[in-house]
Every structure is written in structure tokens, then in C-alpha cells.
Design a protein around this motif. Sequence first.
Motif, mmCIF file in Angstrom:
data_model
loop_
_atom_site.group_PDB
_atom_site.id
_atom_site.type_symbol
_atom_site.label_atom_id
_atom_site.label_comp_id
_atom_site.label_asym_id
_atom_site.label_seq_id
_atom_site.Cartn_x
_atom_site.Cartn_y
_atom_site.Cartn_z
ATOM 1 N N MET A 1 -14.878 2.275 -9.085
ATOM 2 C CA MET A 1 -13.538 2.810 -8.826
ATOM 3 C C MET A 1 -13.131 3.832 -9.884
ATOM 4 O O MET A 1 -13.619 3.813 -11.014
ATOM 5 N N VAL A 2 -12.236 4.711 -9.503
ATOM 6 C CA VAL A 2 -11.670 5.682 -10.443
ATOM 7 C C VAL A 2 -10.574 4.984 -11.237
ATOM 8 O O VAL A 2 -9.708 4.316 -10.673
ATOM 9 N N THR A 3 -10.622 5.104 -12.554
ATOM 10 C CA THR A 3 -9.608 4.489 -13.412
ATOM 11 C C THR A 3 -8.888 5.563 -14.218
ATOM 12 O O THR A 3 -9.283 6.735 -14.215
ATOM 13 N N GLU A 4 -7.874 5.157 -14.925
ATOM 14 C CA GLU A 4 -7.117 6.115 -15.752
ATOM 15 C C GLU A 4 -8.003 6.738 -16.820
ATOM 16 O O GLU A 4 -7.783 7.872 -17.245
ATOM 17 N N ALA A 5 -9.004 5.978 -17.273
ATOM 18 C CA ALA A 5 -9.911 6.492 -18.312
ATOM 19 C C ALA A 5 -10.731 7.682 -17.807
ATOM 20 O O ALA A 5 -11.198 8.504 -18.600
ATOM 21 N N ASP A 6 -10.909 7.783 -16.490
ATOM 22 C CA ASP A 6 -11.685 8.885 -15.912
ATOM 23 C C ASP A 6 -10.867 10.157 -15.753
ATOM 24 O O ASP A 6 -11.428 11.228 -15.533
ATOM 25 N N ILE B 1 -5.891 11.857 -7.506
ATOM 26 C CA ILE B 1 -5.449 11.332 -6.213
ATOM 27 C C ILE B 1 -6.205 10.054 -5.869
ATOM 28 O O ILE B 1 -5.640 9.100 -5.339
ATOM 29 N N ALA B 2 -7.510 10.025 -6.165
ATOM 30 C CA ALA B 2 -8.325 8.847 -5.870
ATOM 31 C C ALA B 2 -7.837 7.628 -6.646
ATOM 32 O O ALA B 2 -7.838 6.505 -6.124
ATOM 33 N N GLU B 3 -7.406 7.846 -7.885
ATOM 34 C CA GLU B 3 -6.928 6.730 -8.701
ATOM 35 C C GLU B 3 -5.648 6.131 -8.108
ATOM 36 O O GLU B 3 -5.476 4.915 -8.062
ATOM 37 N N LYS B 4 -4.769 7.018 -7.613
ATOM 38 C CA LYS B 4 -3.516 6.541 -7.012
ATOM 39 C C LYS B 4 -3.748 5.871 -5.661
ATOM 40 O O LYS B 4 -3.123 4.876 -5.319
ATOM 41 N N ALA B 5 -4.654 6.451 -4.871
ATOM 42 C CA ALA B 5 -4.874 5.948 -3.504
ATOM 43 C C ALA B 5 -5.894 4.819 -3.440
ATOM 44 O O ALA B 5 -6.057 4.196 -2.393
ATOM 45 N N GLY B 6 -6.603 4.577 -4.547
ATOM 46 C CA GLY B 6 -7.556 3.473 -4.574
ATOM 47 C C GLY B 6 -8.911 3.781 -3.966
ATOM 48 O O GLY B 6 -9.565 2.898 -3.413
ATOM 49 N N TYR B 7 -9.365 5.030 -4.070
ATOM 50 C CA TYR B 7 -10.678 5.395 -3.544
ATOM 51 C C TYR B 7 -11.733 5.252 -4.630
ATOM 52 O O TYR B 7 -11.448 5.446 -5.818
ATOM 53 N N ASN B 8 -12.969 4.909 -4.229
ATOM 54 C CA ASN B 8 -14.044 4.801 -5.208
ATOM 55 C C ASN B 8 -14.681 6.169 -5.478
ATOM 56 O O ASN B 8 -14.490 7.114 -4.717
ATOM 57 N N LYS B 9 -15.453 6.238 -6.545
ATOM 58 C CA LYS B 9 -16.051 7.509 -6.957
ATOM 59 C C LYS B 9 -17.034 8.087 -5.938
ATOM 60 O O LYS B 9 -17.018 9.297 -5.672
ATOM 61 N N ARG C 1 -2.448 10.310 2.136
ATOM 62 C CA ARG C 1 -2.931 9.688 3.368
ATOM 63 C C ARG C 1 -4.228 10.345 3.851
ATOM 64 O O ARG C 1 -5.103 9.689 4.395
ATOM 65 N N PHE C 2 -4.321 11.638 3.644
ATOM 66 C CA PHE C 2 -5.523 12.369 4.040
ATOM 67 C C PHE C 2 -6.240 12.901 2.795
ATOM 68 O O PHE C 2 -6.706 14.033 2.769
ATOM 69 N N ALA C 3 -6.301 12.052 1.783
ATOM 70 C CA ALA C 3 -6.838 12.479 0.485
ATOM 71 C C ALA C 3 -8.268 12.999 0.593
ATOM 72 O O ALA C 3 -8.595 14.073 0.073
ATOM 73 N N LEU C 4 -9.146 12.258 1.271
ATOM 74 C CA LEU C 4 -10.546 12.676 1.362
ATOM 75 C C LEU C 4 -10.692 13.950 2.187
ATOM 76 O O LEU C 4 -11.524 14.810 1.882
ATOM 77 N N VAL C 5 -9.864 14.077 3.223
ATOM 78 C CA VAL C 5 -9.869 15.308 4.018
ATOM 79 C C VAL C 5 -9.464 16.488 3.155
ATOM 80 O O VAL C 5 -10.103 17.547 3.162
ATOM 81 N N SER C 6 -8.403 16.304 2.382
ATOM 82 C CA SER C 6 -7.889 17.401 1.556
ATOM 83 C C SER C 6 -8.886 17.799 0.483
ATOM 84 O O SER C 6 -9.074 18.981 0.191
#
Length: 416
Positions: free
Chosen positions: A203-208, A129-137, A95-100
Motif C-alpha cells: 500500500m501507499v503510505t505517507e512515508a512514500d 491520491i492513492a494514499e487517500k483512496a486506499g489504492y496499492n502501489k 472516484r476515478f483515480a486510476l482512470v485519471s
Amino acid sequence: MEFTTLGALVGLIIAIILIIKKVHPAYSLILGALIGGIVGGGGLTGTVGTMVSGAQSMMSSVLRILTSGILAGALIKTGAAEKIADVIVKKLGQRFALVSVAVATMIICAVGVFVDISVITVAPIAMAIAEKAGYNKPSVLLAMIGGGKAGNIISPNPNTIATAEAFQIDLTALMIRNIVPALAALVVTILLSTLLSRKSGVMVTEADLEQVTDKNLPSFLAAIAGPVVVILLLALRPIVGISIDPLIALPIGGIVCMLCCGQIRNIIFYTEFGLSKVVGVSILLVGTGTLAGIIKASNIQYDMIALLEAGNLPSFLLAPIAGILMAAATASTTAGATIASQTFSGTLVASGVSAIDAGAMIHAGATVVDSLPHGSFFHATGGSVNMQIKERMKLIPYEALVGLTSTVVSSIIYLL
């Protein structure tokens, strides 16, 4: 020797061009200093003498930076830095991925890991975490870079050491002085990265994601033991008046880190690894010292003061402006802060600005546009998240806003 402002500017411009052309920064700075000194009227003998004196003035900083490699090597190779980042990210959650991510990078950098290495260390965790939460690079990378910039101005890193040496002030005092600006930069980082996360982007993908086998990381208490010891040793001077030089405190922290993580048997390997991480910065500082010597012996500082006075601007602005311009020229926080501090320390103090305030403003200013494409930080951080150069370029204005925040806050604190 005294050189003309034209000569100093010519030397700086030549150094910039050579760095852009991928000539090693140390050689670029040395050649720029040589040509600038000759153009500036110093003659060959006088120019070389001034370059040597400038390089010699860097030796105390270089020595402390070389010994700081013991702490950096220990934090990286024992897995302590990764463990600290991992715990912070897990505690704050998705929930606070970018903060963390921002906080983790800030802390890793603040305890003595170089800013580019801090980003590279946190990147695998952040990407997962970005891949799971759907955040872009872009949002994730900005969170790491901004956190790193915030941590860098309160760290015992080469840029801080070089600035403290130039102004002959206590390293701990300089680190403490920029705590509020660092926190302000962290807040702006979180706001900007959150804004970017809502825009379209790669977006971050599994390949990254980094495919890692199970790592045997140390416990959190063991991981923080080394940095805590360093902080306590450096804090002895302001608390009880006992001065422990960073040259001693930083290596002790590294050894404590290895002991607590059960890796003391690898001390030779880890210290060699740490040395490999700081030797490049040390060589860069020697080259920086040659150009700083020419610029310091030129009329550029007086001409800049005259420009400020002509515009009815206060002389203290010379500090942040010098940090910004020199870091932009060299695309390096360390080189920028060093040249600005070496050149303008005497002028700033003589104009009534305290050494600690001037050093803090220069140091913060050196983080504004230090990540331009002709420097290694730009490419190292982009590569950590598999980002193309075109996309990486788009982040520069956001990074500049983070650095500008700490610079403005540092200047406001001086005025207060």
C-alpha cells in the motif's frame, strides 16, 4: 556486404548479455555489431563499413530527437507537464483515480515527454491520491505505465521519429494511425489496474509521499499552449498540405510553452536541461544504428519470412513480431522499434504491406515487452513509487498485455 543470419543473431545475443551485465547499451550494441559482423562473414573492414553506414542512417532521426529536447525541457521545467496532470486528476476526482492517473500519463507522453519521464512526473500526484483512496502501489504504477505506453505510440517521441524515418513516412500520419490502438490500450490499462487494486499488494503510505513546498505552476491554458502549437503545426500537412518538419515544430512548441508560462528568460537553462534528457537516447540510437546495419545486411529478414511461410502465417505478421522481439532484446521501445524498422522496412513494403501500416504495427509491437529488467525503464518506473524489484517484476505480464492489446488492434486495423 551480406552477413549470415547466425552472425546477426550472435551480435544481438552479445549485445543483450552486455546490457544485462550493465555495460552501457550504446557500447553493448556497437560491440555486438562488430562481433556479429565478423562471425557473419563480413571481415573486419566490411563489418566496420556496414556499422558506420548503419549509424549514418540514424543521423536524421538523431537531429530531430535533439531538437525535441527543447519541448521536453520546457514542459518539465516550466511545470506545464505537472499542471496538465494535476488538472486531469483533479477534474476526474478520487472516484476515478486510476482512470485519471492513466489518462494524465497518456496525455503527458503523447504531447512529447518521454514515457519514463511521464511516469516520474505523474507519480507524486498519483501517489498522493492513492494514499487517500486506499489504492496499492501495483495498481497505481500499472495505470501510469499503461497510460504511458498508450501515449507513446501517438507521440512525437524518439521511437516514433525513428520509425517514421526508417519507413520514410510522415510523422503525423504515423501518430494518427495508432490512435485507436492507443485508446484500446488505455481501456485495458484501466481494467487491469482496477483488477490489481482489488488484490493484496504493497500500500501507499505517507512515508512514500513527496514532501513538496508550494509550487508556482502555470495556468492550464499556458501549460497546454506549447503542445497545442506542436499538434497544429504537425497537422498542417494532412489538413492543408503544408509540411512543417518535426525538427521545426517541436522546438517552436517548446519556445511557445516558455513564453506562455512566463519563463522565456530561462530559455538557455531549460534547453540545456532538455538536451540532457535526449542526449542519452541520441547516443543509444547511434549504437543501435551500428547493430541495425549488420542485421539489415544479413539474411535474417528472409529467414524470418521463410519461417512465417513454413507455418502458413501471413507475411504482415513480421512487423509486430519484429517489434516485439527487438524491443525485448534491447529492453527499449526506441532501440527495438528502430532496429525492427531499419531491418524489415524494405522486406515488409516489398511483400505488399503499406509503409504506414508496417510502421504502426512495429511501433505498437515495440511496447509489449520493452520494460524488462535489463533496461532503464524497469528501474526508473519502480523507483518512482518506491517499489522493490520483486514487486516490480510481477507487473511485467500486465504491462505486456497492455502493449499486446495495441499491437493486436493495430494488426486488425491493417486487415480491415
